[in-house]
Motif scaffolding. Sequence first.
Motif, PDB file in Angstrom:
ATOM      1  N   TYR A  52       9.738  -2.465  -6.228  1.00 53.33           N
ATOM      2  CA  TYR A  52       9.432  -2.568  -4.804  1.00 53.33           C
ATOM      3  C   TYR A  52       8.134  -1.799  -4.544  1.00 53.33           C
ATOM      4  CZ  TYR A  52      14.419  -3.800  -4.432  1.00 53.33           C
ATOM      5  OH  TYR A  52      15.654  -4.380  -4.580  1.00 53.33           O
ATOM      6  N   PHE A  53       7.077  -2.513  -4.222  1.00 53.16           N
ATOM      7  CA  PHE A  53       5.769  -1.929  -3.927  1.00 53.16           C
ATOM      8  C   PHE A  53       5.740  -1.607  -2.433  1.00 53.16           C
ATOM      9  CE2 PHE A  53       0.920  -3.009  -4.031  1.00 53.16           C
ATOM     10  CZ  PHE A  53       0.624  -1.671  -3.808  1.00 53.16           C
ATOM     11  N   ILE A  54       5.765  -0.310  -2.071  1.00 55.62           N
ATOM     12  CA  ILE A  54       5.893   0.128  -0.681  1.00 55.62           C
ATOM     13  C   ILE A  54       4.516   0.421  -0.096  1.00 55.62           C
ATOM     14  CG2 ILE A  54       6.937   1.809   0.868  1.00 55.62           C
ATOM     15  CD1 ILE A  54       9.024   2.318  -1.364  1.00 55.62           C
ATOM     16  N   LEU A  55       4.195  -0.242   1.014  1.00 55.96           N
ATOM     17  CA  LEU A  55       2.911  -0.074   1.678  1.00 55.96           C
ATOM     18  C   LEU A  55       3.093   0.609   3.024  1.00 55.96           C
ATOM     19  CD1 LEU A  55       1.466  -3.677   1.146  1.00 55.96           C
ATOM     20  CD2 LEU A  55       1.235  -1.692  -0.364  1.00 55.96           C
ATOM     21  N   GLY A  56       2.078   1.331   3.457  1.00 55.81           N
ATOM     22  CA  GLY A  56       2.108   1.990   4.754  1.00 55.81           C
ATOM     23  C   GLY A  56       1.113   3.126   4.786  1.00 55.81           C
ATOM     24  N   SER A  57       1.085   3.844   5.885  1.00 51.87           N
ATOM     25  CA  SER A  57       0.142   4.947   6.047  1.00 51.87           C
ATOM     26  C   SER A  57       0.610   6.178   5.278  1.00 51.87           C
ATOM     27  CB  SER A  57      -0.009   5.296   7.531  1.00 51.87           C
ATOM     28  OG  SER A  57      -0.831   6.436   7.688  1.00 51.87           O
ATOM     29  N   PRO A  61       2.968  11.890  10.317  1.00 45.63           N
ATOM     30  CA  PRO A  61       4.340  11.841   9.789  1.00 45.63           C
ATOM     31  C   PRO A  61       4.723  10.497   9.177  1.00 45.63           C
ATOM     32  CG  PRO A  61       4.408  11.395  12.119  1.00 45.63           C
ATOM     33  CD  PRO A  61       2.948  11.604  11.776  1.00 45.63           C
ATOM     34  N   TYR A  62       3.776   9.538   9.141  1.00 43.45           N
ATOM     35  CA  TYR A  62       4.127   8.195   8.680  1.00 43.45           C
ATOM     36  C   TYR A  62       4.603   8.195   7.220  1.00 43.45           C
ATOM     37  CZ  TYR A  62       1.163   7.390  12.746  1.00 43.45           C
ATOM     38  OH  TYR A  62       0.612   7.443  13.997  1.00 43.45           O
ATOM     39  N   VAL A  63       3.970   9.022   6.401  1.00 42.93           N
ATOM     40  CA  VAL A  63       4.333   9.023   4.987  1.00 42.93           C
ATOM     41  C   VAL A  63       5.775   9.470   4.779  1.00 42.93           C
ATOM     42  CG1 VAL A  63       3.561  11.385   4.505  1.00 42.93           C
ATOM     43  CG2 VAL A  63       3.509   9.657   2.684  1.00 42.93           C
ATOM     44  N   ARG A  64       6.308  10.268   5.701  1.00 41.98           N
ATOM     45  CA  ARG A  64       7.708  10.695   5.570  1.00 41.98           C
ATOM     46  C   ARG A  64       8.638   9.490   5.658  1.00 41.98           C
ATOM     47  NH1 ARG A  64       6.492  14.925   9.407  1.00 41.98           N
ATOM     48  NH2 ARG A  64       7.994  14.016  10.856  1.00 41.98           N
ATOM     49  N   LEU A  66       7.797   6.449   4.700  1.00 40.63           N
ATOM     50  CA  LEU A  66       7.648   5.733   3.427  1.00 40.63           C
ATOM     51  C   LEU A  66       8.542   6.357   2.368  1.00 40.63           C
ATOM     52  CD1 LEU A  66       3.793   5.086   3.158  1.00 40.63           C
ATOM     53  CD2 LEU A  66       5.556   3.742   4.328  1.00 40.63           C
ATOM     54  N   ARG A  67       8.591   7.689   2.347  1.00 37.34           N
ATOM     55  CA  ARG A  67       9.458   8.374   1.381  1.00 37.34           C
ATOM     56  C   ARG A  67      10.920   8.070   1.673  1.00 37.34           C
ATOM     57  NH1 ARG A  67       6.289   9.065  -2.810  1.00 37.34           N
ATOM     58  NH2 ARG A  67       4.655  10.625  -2.514  1.00 37.34           N
ATOM     59  N   SER A  68      11.263   7.944   2.949  1.00 41.70           N
ATOM     60  CA  SER A  68      12.637   7.623   3.311  1.00 41.70           C
ATOM     61  C   SER A  68      13.011   6.239   2.772  1.00 41.70           C
ATOM     62  CB  SER A  68      12.800   7.663   4.835  1.00 41.70           C
ATOM     63  OG  SER A  68      14.122   7.368   5.218  1.00 41.70           O
ATOM     64  N   VAL A  69      12.100   5.278   2.903  1.00 44.45           N
ATOM     65  CA  VAL A  69      12.337   3.941   2.361  1.00 44.45           C
ATOM     66  C   VAL A  69      12.460   4.004   0.843  1.00 44.45           C
ATOM     67  CG1 VAL A  69      11.285   1.672   2.006  1.00 44.45           C
ATOM     68  CG2 VAL A  69      11.229   2.737   4.260  1.00 44.45           C
ATOM     69  N   PHE A 116       5.090  -0.535   9.006  1.00 43.41           N
ATOM     70  CA  PHE A 116       3.964  -0.446   9.935  1.00 43.41           C
ATOM     71  C   PHE A 116       4.372   0.311  11.198  1.00 43.41           C
ATOM     72  CE2 PHE A 116       3.495  -4.224   7.352  1.00 43.41           C
ATOM     73  CZ  PHE A 116       2.200  -4.083   6.880  1.00 43.41           C
ATOM     74  N   GLU A 117       3.493   1.227  11.610  1.00 45.98           N
ATOM     75  CA  GLU A 117       3.741   1.988  12.841  1.00 45.98           C
ATOM     76  C   GLU A 117       2.536   2.009  13.757  1.00 45.98           C
ATOM     77  OE1 GLU A 117       6.017   5.617  12.692  1.00 45.98           O
ATOM     78  OE2 GLU A 117       6.238   5.449  10.509  1.00 45.98           O
ATOM     79  N   LYS A 118       1.449   1.376  13.362  1.00 48.29           N
ATOM     80  CA  LYS A 118       0.230   1.352  14.161  1.00 48.29           C
ATOM     81  C   LYS A 118      -0.650   0.218  13.654  1.00 48.29           C
ATOM     82  CE  LYS A 118      -1.477   5.082  11.189  1.00 48.29           C
ATOM     83  NZ  LYS A 118      -2.569   4.401  10.519  1.00 48.29           N
ATOM     84  N   ASP A 119      -1.746  -0.063  14.376  1.00 50.14           N
ATOM     85  CA  ASP A 119      -2.575  -1.205  13.989  1.00 50.14           C
ATOM     86  C   ASP A 119      -3.892  -0.796  13.357  1.00 50.14           C
ATOM     87  OD1 ASP A 119      -3.983  -0.230  16.107  1.00 50.14           O
ATOM     88  OD2 ASP A 119      -3.859  -2.035  17.346  1.00 50.14           O
ATOM     89  N   SER A 120      -3.987   0.449  12.891  1.00 48.83           N
ATOM     90  CA  SER A 120      -5.222   0.905  12.254  1.00 48.83           C
ATOM     91  C   SER A 120      -4.872   1.740  11.041  1.00 48.83           C
ATOM     92  CB  SER A 120      -6.065   1.734  13.228  1.00 48.83           C
ATOM     93  OG  SER A 120      -5.348   2.886  13.646  1.00 48.83           O
ATOM     94  N   GLY A 121      -5.874   2.016  10.218  1.00 51.40           N
ATOM     95  CA  GLY A 121      -5.642   2.821   9.022  1.00 51.40           C
ATOM     96  C   GLY A 121      -5.509   1.960   7.788  1.00 51.40           C
ATOM     97  N   GLY A 122      -5.075   2.579   6.687  1.00 54.36           N
ATOM     98  CA  GLY A 122      -5.034   1.903   5.404  1.00 54.36           C
ATOM     99  C   GLY A 122      -4.135   0.693   5.354  1.00 54.36           C
ATOM    100  N   GLU A 123      -3.050   0.712   6.140  1.00 55.57           N
ATOM    101  CA  GLU A 123      -2.118  -0.409   6.057  1.00 55.57           C
ATOM    102  C   GLU A 123      -2.614  -1.644   6.793  1.00 55.57           C
ATOM    103  OE1 GLU A 123      -0.592   2.236   9.426  1.00 55.57           O
ATOM    104  OE2 GLU A 123      -1.799   2.350   7.616  1.00 55.57           O
ATOM    105  N   ALA A 124      -3.652  -1.503   7.639  1.00 53.91           N
ATOM    106  CA  ALA A 124      -4.181  -2.655   8.368  1.00 53.91           C
ATOM    107  C   ALA A 124      -4.813  -3.689   7.435  1.00 53.91           C
ATOM    108  CB  ALA A 124      -5.179  -2.194   9.430  1.00 53.91           C
TER     109      ALA A 124
END
Length: 267
Positions: A52-57, A61-64, A66-69, A116-124
């Motif tokens: 499972y390749f997990i993407l996101g910021s 606190p967004y990375v927390r 991702l770690r939860s997932v 996704f939690e926002k519309d900008s940054g690396g995950e966009a």
Amino acid sequence: MSDPSPPPDAADVMTLVHEAVGGLELDPGEKRGIWRFVQRELPYLWSQRTSYFILGSYRDPYVRRLRSVQNELAKRLGAYPFLMGDLWELPTDRLNAFDITFTLLATYSDYIVGVFEKDSGGEAPELGEIDDPPYFDKLYVFPRDYTWVTDTNLTSRHHVIQAAVAIAFTDALTDDEKREEIASLVDRARGADVDITEQDVWATVRDRESDGSEPATYSWVHLNKFRKFELHDRCFPWTTEEELRTAVSKLPSPTPRPAWERREEPR
């Protein structure tokens, strides 16, 4: 350290790499770096484990989340959930290491999980890379606070809570007006047979206030991409971290399960 040797499927790997760099000619040092990355990281994706390749910021606190997932998926027998940021970094000053690494990981992973939690940054830009073939069929998206903009029906707890959070955080209403609007929202939802109370809604609002996170907002481009996955039953909106962990259970599980796990318990 001896030079890494090309893997058995080197031709397929190099085809992907050349596509990622736009057909640029690679020098010997760049090729050695790519083979070293392939030898270190891709065996986990070529194994019998489900990746499972997990993407996101990666910002707090967004990375927390991702770690939860990642932690939820790691509980599955035979699962290999990972973030690209945890892997060996491709050593190159000339090439775009992200494009190469992303292409290889997205191609050889079993599933791609976008939070996704926002519309900008690396995950966009990542979302723009993976919503079409060859990655589309393996991608599942988990957008926070998402509801399709034309959906005016209160059909689920998520719709109600998302609308209530938006009301609670608006500056256009007084506190009394917010309470009245949310009470009316809950009444209409209950009239539509949605099992929810004002206490449920305000508990979520207080959680969002305590962690300082305002409702997520997305561009029209993002909303349309989320809708595309929603129509394919691969979009799972969430509001709280607990809801996100629950939503992750909708992801396909490693298959086949071992025989001993499939046996029924004796009666």
